[in-house]
Design a protein around this motif. Structure first.
Motif, PDB file in Angstrom:
ATOM      1  N   UNK A 253       0.813  -1.227   0.000  1.00 34.28           N
ATOM      2  CA  UNK A 253       0.000   0.000   0.000  1.00 34.28           C
ATOM      3  C   UNK A 253       0.843   1.273   0.000  1.00 34.28           C
TER       4      UNK A 253
ATOM      5  N   UNK B 201      -1.912  11.592   4.033  1.00 31.45           N
ATOM      6  CA  UNK B 201      -2.022  10.151   3.764  1.00 31.45           C
ATOM      7  C   UNK B 201      -1.101   9.387   4.708  1.00 31.45           C
TER       8      UNK B 201
ATOM      9  N   UNK C 292      -3.853   8.415   6.986  1.00 32.75           N
ATOM     10  CA  UNK C 292      -4.483   7.614   5.926  1.00 32.75           C
ATOM     11  C   UNK C 292      -5.523   8.426   5.160  1.00 32.75           C
ATOM     12  N   UNK C 293      -5.239   9.726   4.990  1.00 33.22           N
ATOM     13  CA  UNK C 293      -6.152  10.584   4.240  1.00 33.22           C
ATOM     14  C   UNK C 293      -7.524  10.720   4.891  1.00 33.22           C
TER      15      UNK C 293
ATOM     16  N   UNK D  88      -9.557   8.396   5.727  1.00 30.33           N
ATOM     17  CA  UNK D  88     -10.490   7.527   4.993  1.00 30.33           C
ATOM     18  C   UNK D  88     -10.788   6.233   5.747  1.00 30.33           C
TER      19      UNK D  88
ATOM     20  N   UNK E 276     -12.619   3.564   7.820  1.00 30.78           N
ATOM     21  CA  UNK E 276     -14.019   3.286   8.138  1.00 30.78           C
ATOM     22  C   UNK E 276     -14.137   2.468   9.427  1.00 30.78           C
TER      23      UNK E 276
ATOM     24  N   UNK F 241     -15.050  -0.688  10.664  1.00 36.55           N
ATOM     25  CA  UNK F 241     -14.530  -2.017  11.051  1.00 36.55           C
ATOM     26  C   UNK F 241     -13.012  -2.071  10.969  1.00 36.55           C
ATOM     27  N   UNK F 242     -12.450  -1.339  10.016  1.00 34.86           N
ATOM     28  CA  UNK F 242     -10.992  -1.233   9.963  1.00 34.86           C
ATOM     29  C   UNK F 242     -10.491  -0.484  11.200  1.00 34.86           C
TER      30      UNK F 242
ATOM     31  N   UNK G 280     -11.933  -0.466  14.190  1.00 34.96           N
ATOM     32  CA  UNK G 280     -12.025  -1.376  15.342  1.00 34.96           C
ATOM     33  C   UNK G 280     -10.805  -2.302  15.371  1.00 34.96           C
TER      34      UNK G 280
ATOM     35  N   UNK H  24      -1.273   4.157   6.291  1.00 33.41           N
ATOM     36  CA  UNK H  24      -1.924   3.181   5.401  1.00 33.41           C
ATOM     37  C   UNK H  24      -1.384   1.781   5.668  1.00 33.41           C
TER      38      UNK H  24
ATOM     39  N   UNK I 270      -2.602   0.593   9.118  1.00 28.99           N
ATOM     40  CA  UNK I 270      -4.000   0.130   9.149  1.00 28.99           C
ATOM     41  C   UNK I 270      -4.145  -1.256   8.519  1.00 28.99           C
ATOM     42  N   UNK I 271      -3.509  -1.451   7.361  1.00 25.17           N
ATOM     43  CA  UNK I 271      -3.655  -2.734   6.653  1.00 25.17           C
ATOM     44  C   UNK I 271      -3.002  -3.868   7.446  1.00 25.17           C
TER      45      UNK I 271
ATOM     46  N   UNK J 163      -4.975  -4.751  10.554  1.00 27.43           N
ATOM     47  CA  UNK J 163      -6.130  -5.605  10.244  1.00 27.43           C
ATOM     48  C   UNK J 163      -5.725  -7.086  10.242  1.00 27.43           C
TER      49      UNK J 163
ATOM     50  N   UNK K 149      -4.726  -8.099  13.788  1.00 29.51           N
ATOM     51  CA  UNK K 149      -5.871  -8.273  14.684  1.00 29.51           C
ATOM     52  C   UNK K 149      -6.432  -9.692  14.558  1.00 29.51           C
TER      53      UNK K 149
END
Lengths: 42, 494
Positions: free
Chosen positions: B26, B35, B39-40, B42, B44, B46-47, B49, B179, B182-183, B186, B189
């Motif tokens: 990413x 960014x 992460x701009x 952006x 949401x 569930x990401x 959480x 970015x 976050x990825x 996920x 997690x």
């Protein structure tokens, strides 16, 4: 004795809630990532 | 059992390769500083959480919560109950977090500048980074200690193993920023949750609930279930941890970063309410592991360091295959926490501490270069401090002391900034000074022979923590009221 039940309930709730949320977040989080990357690339 | 087999190594290797691939994939989406740091905006629900849960559960979390269960029984999980309540309350009401997210700032100190002036912003940035870096300084060593105790790794290779792990994390964090965080959060997690749940079920089946409660009753009596009657806790412990929990939810920058990265205020608040119960899980599940260690291990097996009791238990009961999942889960916990913390403190350094030196707007290219350099330098600090600093005493005590360097004053500043029109720079300076002086005075009194008894036995750490928050609030009110009121020109410091 009621305190024993309090902690038993909390522990059971943790395991149950955590299992459910993990599955749900795994499905919906993947969609969130795709949407985020699509918006950032636009 | 307790051996780390080639099957386990394969599971861990697969996890590391998948994480690195996702984190690096990413990096091409990072075009601007916003960014990189947010992460701009952006992110949401569930990401959010997954990211918040993965960030706030590290190996260090697992270690101190298990130690708390081992030393205090179920009552040791009380801070988790309080943290969940605080998180839910703040998310539900929007207390402080709504005006913070609505302001569109990148960090908390940036909000302070709007009401309290540029100097307060800079000073707050310094205080936040100082507390944050000292707090995360022990993460690497603790993660290494866990791996050595669980897998029986040769301690001689600890430094090189943890260095390699940190380099992996630094590479994708430096290149992809928020970015990548976050990825990978996920993925981490999911891996972390599978490992935690599998080991918890294994412990509950092998040890049994009856034996756990019996052990707590035998060692700690009714106080092991009720913090109010626990000899080392009492109402002061509950109140102090309640204040700490609320301050953490409001101002711990790694938590707030998820709110600020959310696509809007409503999403940020929902991330808080939906993740609130996890803050109980992250205390209670490892506390049960710690109680199981107390039930199963002999005093000779435990030794002097109660921090390692839980890993020693896992080394005995976790079978091949599940051991690989457990180690992957704990690496996931460590990597997600390290990456988020490195990025968060770098965002405060870039956005607030360097603000006075950024005369004229920097180009996005230069901003990205500076941000990435700061993340890399924090990685170097983490490596040197983490492998050099020898931790003595309770891990939770170390973490609360370093966090309280800023939690008390910053939470007072945030509440005043959002809800009190008379708040000004004098009050802010008073709160920052009081928030630092009270805990430092307590630590000094603990060391001096003449005042040691008074500090330890009469005041105690919990009353000292409560006094810190009350003094910071009193200093904010007094300082703000003392400053002469005068009509300030528009945009000037208040």
């Amino acid at each position: 004795m009621s305190e024993h039940w309090f902690w038993w309930t909390l522990t059971a709730a943790c395991v149950g809630w955590y299992s459910t949320v993990t599955v749900y977040v795994a499905i919906r989080g993947a969609t969130d990532i795709r949407r985020m990357l699509r918006r950032l690339s636009g | 059992m307790g051996h780390f087999s080639w099957i386990d190594g394969g599971i861990v290797g697969l996890y590391i390769v998948a994480t690195m691939a996702a984190g690096l994939a990413v990096r091409k989406y990072v075009g601007k500083v916003e960014h990189f740091l947010l992460a701009g905006r952006e992110m949401n629900l569930y990401l959010g959480i997954a990211s918040l849960a993965a960030t706030e559960f590290g190996v260090v979390t697992c270690m101190y919560t298990a130690q708390s269960g081992f030393l205090n029984g179920f009552a040791g999980a009380t801070p988790g109950v309080l943290a969940a309540l605080a998180m839910f309350f703040v998310g539900l009401t929007g207390f402080c977090v709504k005006p913070l997210r609505d302001a569109g700032v990148m960090t908390i100190p940036e909000l302070f500048e709007l009401r309290l002036g540029a100097r307060v912003r800079w000073l707050s940035g310094v205080v936040i980074v100082l507390g944050g870096l000292l707090n995360m300084g022990v993460f690497l060593r603790t993660g290494g200690d866990f791996l050595v105790a669980v897998c029986g790794f040769d301690a001689r290779y600890l430094e090189i193993t943890m260095t390699a792990l940190l380099v992996f994390v630094a590479i994708y964090t430096v290149l992809g920023g928020m970015l990548s965080v976050l990825v990978t959060d996920f993925l981490q997690f999911i891996v972390l949750s599978v490992g935690l749940l599998a080991v918890t079920v294994l412990i509950l089946v092998n040890v049994g609930w009856g034996r756990l409660t019996e052990t707590v009753q035998t060692h700690y009596g009714p106080g092991g279930f009720n913090p109010f009657i626990h000899p080392k806790m009492g109402w002061e412990y509950v109140v102090a941890n309640g204040m700490l929990s609320l301050a953490m939810v409001l101002t711990w920058q790694t938590t707030i970063q998820r709110l600020l990265a959310a696509k809007d205020t409503q999403t940020g608040r929902r991330v808080y309410t939906r993740t609130s119960f996890f803050f109980l899980c992250r205390w209670l599940i490892p506390a049960v592991w710690g109680i199981a260690a107390l039930a199963v291990l002999t005093p000779e097996q435990i030794g002097d360091n109660t921090l390692l009791a839980m890993p020693k238990l896992l080394s005995q009961i976790v079978p091949v295959g599940l051991m690989g999942i457990l180690v992957a889960a704990m690496l996931a916990a460590d990597m997600s926490t390290d990456s988020s913390y490195m990025l968060t403190w770098s965002s405060v350094i870039y956005n607030d501490i360097l603000a006075p030196f950024r005369k004229g707007a920097w180009s996005e290219r230069r901003g990205l270069l500076v941000s990435r350099t700061i993340v890399a330098l924090i990685g170097v600090f983490l490596l040197l401090y983490g492998l050099w600093y020898p931790l003595r005493g309770s891990l939770w005590d170390y973490l609360t002391v370093t966090a309280n360097i800023y939690l008390s004053s910053m939470s007072v500043l945030l509440v005043a900034c959002c809800y009190w029109k008379r708040a000004n720079s004098w009050g802010a300076a008073g709160a920052i000074i009081a928030g630092a002086v009270v805990p430092i005075a307590f630590l000094v009194m603990e060391q001096l022979p003449a005042t040691r008894h008074f500090a330890k036995d009469i005041i105690g750490p919990h009353r000292s923590n409560i006094a810190t928050y009350l003094c910071a609030a009193a200093a904010m009110v007094a300082g703000s009221l003392l400053k002469p009121r005068r009509p300030a020109p528009k945009g000037a410091e208040s």
